[in-house]
Design a protein around this motif. Structure first.
Motif, PDB file in Angstrom:
ATOM      1  N   ALA A   1       0.833  -1.206   0.000  1.00  0.00           N
ATOM      2  CA  ALA A   1       0.000   0.000   0.000  1.00  0.00           C
ATOM      3  C   ALA A   1       0.864   1.251   0.000  1.00  0.00           C
TER       4      ALA A   1
ATOM      5  N   GLN B   1      -0.238  -0.555   9.085  1.00  0.00           N
ATOM      6  CA  GLN B   1      -0.935  -1.174   7.962  1.00  0.00           C
ATOM      7  C   GLN B   1      -2.397  -1.363   8.346  1.00  0.00           C
TER       8      GLN B   1
ATOM      9  N   MET C   1      -6.447  -3.576   4.511  1.00  0.00           N
ATOM     10  CA  MET C   1      -6.776  -3.330   3.101  1.00  0.00           C
ATOM     11  C   MET C   1      -7.036  -4.651   2.391  1.00  0.00           C
ATOM     12  N   GLU C   2      -8.075  -4.640   1.564  1.00  0.00           N
ATOM     13  CA  GLU C   2      -8.436  -5.820   0.780  1.00  0.00           C
ATOM     14  C   GLU C   2      -9.046  -5.337  -0.525  1.00  0.00           C
TER      15      GLU C   2
ATOM     16  N   LYS D   1      -9.346  -1.452  -0.850  1.00  0.00           N
ATOM     17  CA  LYS D   1     -10.131  -0.637   0.090  1.00  0.00           C
ATOM     18  C   LYS D   1     -10.031  -1.235   1.482  1.00  0.00           C
ATOM     19  N   VAL D   2     -10.434  -0.449   2.487  1.00  0.00           N
ATOM     20  CA  VAL D   2     -10.420  -0.943   3.857  1.00  0.00           C
ATOM     21  C   VAL D   2     -11.473  -2.041   3.961  1.00  0.00           C
TER      22      VAL D   2
ATOM     23  N   ASN E   1      -0.718  -7.425   4.924  1.00  0.00           N
ATOM     24  CA  ASN E   1      -0.187  -6.177   4.392  1.00  0.00           C
ATOM     25  C   ASN E   1       1.179  -5.834   4.975  1.00  0.00           C
TER      26      ASN E   1
ATOM     27  N   ALA F   1     -10.982   2.420   9.817  1.00  0.00           N
ATOM     28  CA  ALA F   1     -10.508   1.041   9.910  1.00  0.00           C
ATOM     29  C   ALA F   1     -10.761   0.501  11.314  1.00  0.00           C
TER      30      ALA F   1
END
Length: 155
Positions: free
Chosen positions: A20, A41, A44-45, A48-49, A74, A144
């Protein structure tokens, strides 16, 4: 060890994403001597979060543990980028600092961050056993549910 790490990831069905890019004015990692410091980190997937909200009120424990696993994936992706693609340079995960966006009264942050700790230990074996912190927060960037940073000893 890189083949071992890569084969363990593959055996778990994990493909590391591209590292990222920073979301603000910081660098994704710093190497100082034999230490790699990774910035926090997020889970993220697919760009996007992946898990948002407050754990304990909006996010179930199991979903928060999955968020921590995504953070660990990540972390490995960012380490791979920092090390020129060579995960065999990882000597040991020194410390993870886990931050959990927590609803009022939620006190199981340690169980949330186990999602990351368990994955890192599964992938890296003894080199993945680490010190850590698990801290509750009122909110995290981009809503997040979890954020984790890492300190890694490298060769």
């Amino acid at each position: 060890m890189s083949q071992t790490i890569e084969s363990r990831l593959e055996a778990k069905g994990i493909a590391l994403p591209a590292a990222a890019a920073p979301a603000a004015n910081y660098v994704p990692y710093v190497i100082s001597g034999n230490l790699l410091y990774l910035s926090g980190q997020l889970p993220m997937e697919n760009g996007k979060v992946g898990v948002t909200g407050l754990v304990g009120t909006e996010v179930a424990l199991e979903d928060a543990q999955r968020a921590a696993e995504l953070c660990a994936i990540n972390i490995l992706a960012q380490a791979k980028a920092a090390l020129g693609g060579d995960l065999s340079r990882i000597v040991r995960i020194i410390k993870l600092n886990g931050f959990v966006a927590s609803g009022a009264g939620f006190t199981d942050q340690h169980l949330v961050i186990n999602g990351a700790s368990n994955l890192i230990a599964d992938i890296l074996g003894d080199a993945g056993r680490h010190a850590r912190a698990a801290v509750g927060m009122a909110a995290l960037p981009m809503n997040a549910a979890v954020e984790i940073d890492a300190i890694i000893e490298i060769a």
